[in-house]
Design an enzyme around this catalytic site. Structure first.
Site, PDB file in Angstrom:
ATOM      1  N   SER A 115       6.805 101.744  16.321  1.00  0.00           N
ATOM      2  CA  SER A 115       8.136 101.701  15.753  1.00  0.00           C
ATOM      3  C   SER A 115       8.598 103.035  15.151  1.00  0.00           C
ATOM      4  CB  SER A 115       8.183 100.637  14.649  1.00  0.00           C
ATOM      5  OG  SER A 115       7.348 101.010  13.556  1.00  0.00           O
TER       6      SER A 115
ATOM      7  N   SER B 243       2.162 101.916  15.066  1.00  0.00           N
ATOM      8  CA  SER B 243       3.494 102.502  14.895  1.00  0.00           C
ATOM      9  C   SER B 243       3.511 103.938  14.394  1.00  0.00           C
ATOM     10  CB  SER B 243       4.333 101.639  13.946  1.00  0.00           C
ATOM     11  OG  SER B 243       4.739 100.467  14.600  1.00  0.00           O
TER      12      SER B 243
ATOM     13  N   LYS C  10      10.592 107.480   6.845  1.00  0.00           N
ATOM     14  CA  LYS C  10      10.868 106.335   7.720  1.00  0.00           C
ATOM     15  C   LYS C  10      11.746 105.330   6.978  1.00  0.00           C
ATOM     16  CE  LYS C  10       8.528 102.998  10.791  1.00  0.00           C
ATOM     17  NZ  LYS C  10       7.226 102.419  11.199  1.00  0.00           N
TER      18      LYS C  10
END
Lengths: 101, 510, 507
Positions: free
Chosen positions: C156, C180, C81
C-alpha cells in the site's frame, strides 16, 4: 463448497452495516466464492493441538497506573467535536436511533 | 406490533402452583477508579459533555487502549470476595456490534476467558417466621472487565424518549469507564421467594462493592445496574423455559418487583398455552411493568475475537494472595460480629441493616457514641426522611461525629431527650453541629440546683394535697408534681432529677 | 558535488546541514520545487504542506545558528504516509471516508519526527486503509512508478516509495501489514524496513490489522533507512504492544555492513517457479555477492509457508472488519444519508455512509472478515488461521536455529502495469506471498535493491528476515549487499531512473 448465497452476503453486509444493491451483492458473492475457496486451505493443516496465536509477541500484563492524563494530552470538547458531521450544545448530533440497545 | 400493550398477568400463587422460576442476574458495577479502563481520562460524574475524552475513548482512528492497573486489581478483589477462581492467564475480547453510543462499534470486554469464575455469594433473606434470616447461596458464573458506553439524549418527538425522537445527541464522557460484569449461574429452587432472593443478592453485591471500596455502587446514579433473566419451568419438567432479559432495573425495590412481574407475565402466557418470546424487556418503575425491546434472535452475532491491541493478563499465586490479604471482612461475618459487640437483638440489627446504617453506626461508635444511642439516631428521623426521599442516610447533614457529639451532650446532662430531638432537627436542617444548634436555639437543661429547688418548693407548696399523698406512699402521684415543675422550668430541667428532688423533699424512698 | 540537493542521501543532507554548507530552508525549498515539477506525473502526495515544512526548516536554521543541540536528522525533509495522524494536516488513509479529516492528535511516530524537527513535506498516497499492493485502491487515484509511469509503485505504501524514487523526499514513513513497506521498496529500487512487531509505536497509525500492522522507515539507502528507523522506534506507553527494550543498534549495523561468518538461510519455499526469471536471477546474484562478502549460505525449509497467504487473508480481514467499524458517520468522517428515506435512522445513515465512503476492496475484506468471525465459522476460519500462524512462527524459530538471517526475493515479479490485476483480487494478493510470513510471525524484514530484471529493465528487491528484536542484522546484510552491488553497478540504481516529466502519462 465455500460459495455464499446472495442472502448470506446480504446478512453479512447487514452485520457490517454496509448498504448494498442487489447487483453489488451478486458481484460480491461471486468474488467471495473465489477468495473463500482459496483461504479455506487453512483447513488442510492438522492443527488440533496447536495453540492459536492472537498476539505476535509473548508479552503479558502491560498496564498503566490509574493516573489522569494531563489536559493537553486529552481533548477539549471543541477538539473532540472538530470532525463531527453535526453537533449541538457540545454534543455529537446523530440521526434518530431506532431501538434501544 | 402489539407487544407493548398491557399484558395479562397470572396471580402470583397460581404461577407457583404450576411453575418453578429460574433466574439469572447480571450486575454491572462502575468502578470508582480515577481514570477510565483503557485511557487516562478522568471519570468525574456530571462534567460538561465531551470534556472527559481523548482519542482512545472517542474511538478516533489510530488510537490504542492501555489497561488501567487498578481496574485489574479491582476485578481480582471482587472475584476473590465472590469466592471465585482467578484465571492464571486471560485475554480481552472485542464484542462487535454497531451502536452510536459506542465509539469503536465494538465493546472491549472479555468472552470465554473471564478473569474470575466459579464463585458464590451467600445472601440473607428474612426468615418466613419474620424474625432472623435465612441464608440462600447464589452461584457466580463469572466476573469480568469491560467498558461503559456514552450517553445519548433523544431530542424532539412528543415523549423525549427514544421512540419518536427526531435526532439524538451524544456525550462520550462515560464511554470507557471501567465496568465489572458479574453474572450468576441460573438460580433455582427459591420458589416463591425468588424475587426476594433477587433483591437480597443485588443488595449483597452492592454492600460488597462498598466494603471493597471499588465502587460507590449507586443504582439511582447508574453506577450499578442490573439485568434480570427470568424463565419459568413447568413443575416436574427438567426443560428450561424461554427466558427474557429485563433491563433498566435501577433500584433494589425494582429488582424484586421486576422479577415478580416477569414471573406473573410469563405465567399468564404459558398458562394460556402460548410461548414466551426470547427478548430484551424494559422495566418501567412508574407503571411497574416490563415492555418488549429488541428480539434476541439467534442471528445476533457479536463476532467475539481476542483483542489484539491489548496484552493478555497473567496472574501469579503470589499476586492473587497479596490481593486477597487486602479484602475486608465479609459483610455477613462483620454484621454478626458487630451485632455481638453492640448488643443488639436480631430485630434491632435487622432494622439497622435495612436502613443501611451499619457503617454509620460503626463510625459513630468509633467516634465515642454508645451503640444504643447510635442506633436510635441513625434509624430514627434521618432514616424516615431517607426512606421518604429515596435517598441514603449519608446524603444528609448528619455525620457519625455529630451523632457522637449529640450523645455526649445528652450523657453530660446538658440535653434531655426531647431537646436532643430538637437539636437533631437542627442538624438535619444544616444549622450546624449539635453544639452549635443547641447554642443557637438556647437549649440547655437547668443545671442550677438552687433554681430547680426553688421551683420544686413552689410546686409542693401550691399542691399540698398531692404532696401529702406522695408522703403517704402513693409515689406514682409524684408524676403530676414532676409535670408541674417541668412546666414551670419550660422543659429545661431533667425529669429524673426533678423526680429525685421531689421525693427527697417529701422524705420518700425513690 | 551535485548541485541538485534532492539527489543527496539523507545522511549527506544531515552532514551538510550540520556543517553549514546548506540550510534547511534551501533543502526544503528544493524538495518543494521538485514536487511542483514532477508530482503531477507521479501523484505520490495526497497533500503537500509547503508552509509547515518551511516553518520547521526556518526554525531548525535559527536554532542551529544559535548553536543549539539538534537531532542529527533535524532539517532533513520527510514525507509521511497518509495513514499516520497529523494535527493540522489532513489524514485520509486513502479513503473517501476520511476526506478532509484533520486529526486532533499526532501519531507517536509523527510526534517524534516533529520533536526531532524534520520538515514534513506532506502526506503520501496509499491504497485505501492500506488494503492493496499497487495504490490502485486509493480513493484519490493511483501513484505511478517513476521507473515507468504506466506501472504500479507497489502498495500500500506506493506514495512513499515513489516520492523516494522520484527524489521528492529523501525519507518517508510507511506501515507494513503484509508487505506494504517492502514490496513498494522492491519495485522502485528503494529500501524499506518492517521492524519487529512492537518495535515502532502503532499509536496514531490508522489500524488495518492490529496484530500484523507495523510502522517503519523508507529510504533510498540502507543507512538513511537505519537513521529513520532509530528515530521512529522505541517504547511507547500509549501502545500496549510496544516493546519496552532498547532499540537494536540499527545505525551501527548499517555503517558496519560486516557479514563475515553470518549464516544466511535461503527459504526453499520462497524461491522457484512462482518468481519471475529476472527476479530469481537477481536474487541468485545477490546471494553470490553476500557469499563473496564472507557470508555462509544454507538452505532452510519452512513447510507451513504454503498456508501463509490463506491464514493472512483470514486474519487480516477479520481484524480489519472490527477496526473499520468505527467509521460510521457519527463522530467524524463522511456522512451520506440514504437518498430515498425522509427521516433516516442512525442505522440507515451508517449503512449508506459506509456504502459511499468505502471502496470495493475495503468492502470485500470487511465482508470476508465478518464471515470469518461469525458464529459457526469462527473455528474453521479465524481460529484455524491463528493455529496456522503458530505453525509459521515455529517454522521461523526452527529456521533461525540454522541461520542468523533468512533471505528471499521480496516480490515475485517486477512492477506490473496499472489496471493489470485490478479485477482479480487473488492475483493481487499473490504479490505478498514472500512478505506475509514475517507479519504473521512478528519478525523484522527489509527489502533492499537487488538489480534490474533483464527481461523488463525494472527494479527487483531482496528481502532479509531476522529473529524478533534482531533488526540490526537486517542492516548488516542490507549494507553489505548495497556496497557489493553498487560496486558492480557503478553506483546506485536510482541514478538510472528516468525523469518522470520525460515520460508520457498513462492513458
Amino acid at each position: 463448497m465455500s460459495a455464499l448465497s446472495r442472502e448470506q452476503v446480504a446478512h453479512l453486509a447487514g452485520l457490517a452495516r454496509i448498504q448494498m444493491t442487489d447487483a453489488e451483492l451478486d458481484k460480491m458473492a461471486g468474488e467471495l466464492a473465489v477468495i473463500l475457496d482459496s483461504v479455506a486451505q487453512v483447513g488442510e493443516v492438522t492443527a488440533q493441538d496447536i495453540p492459536p496465536m492472537s498476539h505476535p509477541l509473548p508479552l503479558t500484563n502491560v498496564t498503566r497506573p490509574d493516573v489522569v492524563r494531563p489536559l493537553d494530552e486529552r481533548l477539549t470538547a471543541q477538539q473532540a467535536l472538530s470532525g463531527a458531521p453535526a453537533q449541538e450544545d457540545g454534543r455529537f448530533e446523530v440521526p434518530r436511533i431506532l431501538s434501544e440497545d | 406490533m402489539s407487544t407493548n400493550a398491557i399484558q395479562p398477568v397470572l396471580d402470583y400463587d397460581e404461577v407457583l402452583e404450576s411453575f418453578d422460576p429460574v433466574m439469572g442476574l447480571e450486575v454491572h458495577v462502575e468502578l470508582s477508579t480515577h481514570t477510565k479502563m483503557f485511557c487516562g481520562c478522568p471519570t468525574d460524574f456530571g462534567a460538561e459533555p465531551n470534556t472527559q475524552v481523548c482519542p482512545v475513548c472517542l474511538g478516533l482512528p489510530g488510537a490504542l487502549p492501555v489497561v488501567n492497573a487498578v481496574g485489574v486489581e479491582s476485578v481480582i478483589r471482587i472475584g476473590l470476595a465472590l469466592n471465585c477462581q482467578i484465571a492464571s492467564w486471560c485475554r480481552f475480547a472485542r464484542k462487535n456490534y454497531f451502536y452510536p453510543d459506542m465509539p469503536k462499534n465494538f465493546q472491549t470486554s472479555q468472552y470465554d476467558e473471564p478473569i474470575a469464575f466459579d464463585g458464590y455469594l451467600d445472601v440473607e433473606i428474612p426468615s418466613r417466621t419474620g424474625d432472623g434470616v435465612e441464608v440462600f447461596r447464589v452461584e457466580i458464573e463469572r466476573a469480568h472487565m469491560e467498558e461503559d458506553t456514552g450517553k445519548s439524549l433523544h431530542v424532539g418527538g412528543s415523549t423525549g424518549r427514544i421512540q419518536g425522537a427526531d435526532y439524538s445527541l451524544l456525550d462520550y464522557n462515560r464511554a470507557g469507564i471501567p465496568l465489572i460484569e458479574i453474572v450468576t449461574k441460573p438460580v433455582r429452587g427459591a420458589g416463591e421467594r425468588m424475587p426476594e432472593v433477587a433483591k437480597a443478592y443485588v443488595a449483597a453485591v452492592r454492600e460488597l462493592m462498598v466494603a471493597l471500596d471499588v465502587s460507590d455502587a449507586r443504582m439511582e446514579q447508574g453506577s450499578m445496574r442490573c439485568d434480570a433473566n427470568v424463565s419459568l419451568m413447568p413443575k416436574g419438567s427438567a426443560q428450561l423455559g424461554t427466558r427474557t432479559e429485563t433491563k433498566n432495573v435501577n433500584s433494589l425495590r425494582s429488582v424484586e418487583r421486576a422479577v415478580r412481574y416477569e414471573m406473573m407475565r410469563q405465567g399468564a402466557i404459558l398458562a394460556d398455552g402460548g410461548t414466551v418470546r426470547q427478548e430484551t424487556r424494559h422495566w418501567h418503575e412508574d407503571t411497574g411493568v416490563t415492555t418488549a425491546g429488541r428480539e434476541k434472535s439467534d442471528a445476533e452475532d457479536y463476532r467475539y475475537f481476542p483483542e489484539p491491541d491489548l496484552i493478555p493478563i497473567a496472574t501469579t499465586t503470589e499476586q492473587v494472595e497479596a490481593l486477597r490479604a487486602t479484602l475486608p471482612e465479609p459483610p455477613g461475618l462483620r454484621r454478626k460480629r458487630l451485632q455481638g459487640e453492640w448488643g443488639y437483638s436480631d430485630r434491632e440489627m435487622g432494622d439497622v441493616v435495612s436502613a443501611g446504617a451499619v457503617d454509620l453506626i460503626d463510625a459513630s461508635v468509633a467516634a465515642g457514641a454508645t451503640p444504643a444511642a447510635s442506633r436510635k439516631w441513625w434509624t430514627g428521623e434521618v432514616a424516615r426522611r431517607a426512606n421518604a426521599d429515596g435517598k441514603e442516610l449519608g446524603d444528609y447533614a448528619l455525620t457519625p461525629a455529630f451523632v457522637a457529639e449529640l450523645d455526649s451532650l445528652v450523657r453530660s446532662g446538658r440535653l434531655n431527650d426531647s431537646m436532643a430531638r430538637q437539636v437533631m432537627e437542627g442538624v438535619l436542617a444544616q444549622e450546624g453541629s449539635p453544639t452549635e444548634v443547641a447554642d443557637a436555639r438556647g437549649l440547655e437543661l437547668v443545671q442550677d440546683d438552687s433554681a430547680l429547688e426553688a421551683a420544686v418548693d413552689a410546686v409542693l407548696a401550691d399542691n399540698a394535697a398531692i404532696a401529702d399523698k406522695v408522703r403517704g406512699g402513693k409515689v406514682q402521684a409524684a408524676g403530676a408534681l414532676i409535670g408541674q415543675v417541668m412546666k414551670a422550668t419550660k422543659g429545661q430541667a431533667d425529669a429524673a432529677q426533678v423526680r429525685a428532688l421531689i421525693l427527697s423533699r417529701l422524705g420518700v424512698e425513690g | 558535488m551535485t548541485t541538485d540537493l534532492t539527489r543527496l542521501s539523507a545522511a549527506q543532507m544531515a552532514e551538510q546541514l550540520a556543517s553549514g554548507a546548506i540550510t534547511s530552508v534551501e533543502l526544503t525549498q528544493a524538495h518543494l520545487d521538485r514536487i511542483a515539477a514532477v508530482d503531477g506525473a507521479v501523484h505520490a502526495y495526497l497533500h503537500v504542506d509547503a508552509e509547515g515544512a518551511l516553518a520547521t526548516a526556518r526554525e531548525v536554521d535559527e536554532l542551529r545558528a544559535r548553536g543549539e543541540q539538534l537531532h542529527p536528522l533535524a532539517g532533513v525533509p520527510i514525507a509521511i504516509k497518509d495513514i499516520m495522524t497529523t494535527t493540522g494536516l489532513p489524514t485520509t488513509a486513502g479513503s473517501r471516508m476520511l476526506e478532509g479529516w484533520i486529526p486532533p492528535y499526532d501519531a507517536t511516530v509523527v510526534a517524534r519526527i516533529k520533536a526531532a524537527r524534520l520538515p514534513i513535506l506532506g502526506k503520501t498516497n496509499m491504497d485505501e486503509f492500506a488494503m492493496g499492493s499497487s495504490t490502485e485502491h486509493s480513493a484519490y487515484g493511483p501513484s505511478h512508478n517513476p521507473w515507468d509511469l504506466d506501472r504500479i509503485p507497489g502498495g500500500s505504501g506506493g506514495g512513499s516509495s515513489s516520492v523516494l524514487a522520484s527524489f521528492q523526499a529523501p525519507l518517508a514513513t510507511g506501515t507494513d501489514t503484509g508487505g506494504s513497506i517492502r514490496q513498494p521498496a522492491a519495485v522502485t529500487a528503494t529500501v524499506g524496513t518492517k521492524p519487529t512487531y512492537g518495535g515502532v509505536s502503532r499509536y496514531g497509525l490508522i489500524a488495518l490489522a492490529s496484530s500484523l500492522d507495523q510502522g517503519g522507515p523508507c529510504g533510498r539507502t540502507v543507512l538513511d533507512t537505519a537513521l529513520l528507523h532509530e528515530l521512529m522506534a522505541g517504547h511507547d506507553p500509549l501502545d500496549s504492544t510496544s516493546i519496552d527494550q532498547p532499540v537494536p543498534p540499527v545505525v551501527e549495523a548499517a555503517r558496519s555492513g560486516d557479514v563475515a561468518g553470518l549464516r544466511i538461510g535461503i527459504v526453499k519455499e520462497l524461491t522457484g517457479d512462482a518468481y519471475q526469471p529476472g527476479v530469481q536471477a537477481n536474487f541468485d546474484a545477490a546471494v553470490a555477492a553476500l557469499t563473496a562478502a564472507g557470508a555462509e549460505v544454507v538452505e532452510v525449509s519452512c513447510p507451513h509457508f504454503q498456508y501463509a497467504l490463506a491464514a493472512y487473508y483470514l486474519i487480516l480481514p477479520s481484524e480489519a472488519s472490527s477496526n473499520l467499524a468505527r467509521f460510521d458517520a457519527m463522530r467524524y468522517g463522511l456522512r451520506v444519508p440514504p437518498a430515498d428515506v425522509a427521516l433516516p435512522s442512525a442505522e440507515q445513515v451508517m449503512a449508506s455512509s459506509r456504502e459511499a465512503g468505502f471502496g470495493e476492496e475495503v468492502k470485500r475484506r470487511i465482508i470476508i472478515g465478518t464471515y470469518a468471525l461469525s458464529s459457526g465459522y469462527y473455528d474453521a476460519y479465524y481460529g484455524q488461521a491463528q493455529k496456522v500462524r503458530t505453525l509459521i512462527a515455529r517454522d521461523f524459530e526452527q529456521a533461525f536455529t540454522q541461520a542468523d538471517v533468512l533471505v528471499s526475493p521480496t516480490a515475485p515479479t517486477t512492477a506490473f502495469r496499472l489496471g493489470e490485476k485490478l479485477d482479480d483480487p487473488m492475483a493481487m494478493y499473490l504479490n505478498d506471498i514472500a512478505t506475509i510470513p514475517a507479519n504473521l510471525a512478528g519478525i523484522p524484514g527489509m527489502s533492499v535493491p537487488s538489480g534490474l530484471a533483464a527481461e523488463d529493465g525494472l527494479p527487483t528487491g531482496l528481502q532479509v528476515l531476522a529473529p524478533a528484536m534482531a533488526d540490526d542484522r537486517l542492516y548488516l546484510v542490507g549494507a553489505a549487499l548495497e556496497r557489493m552491488l553498487q560496486e558492480q553497478w557503478g553506483g546506485p540504481l536510482l541514478d538510472r531512473v528516468p525523469e518522470p516529466t520525460q515520460l508520457s502519462k498513462e492513458g
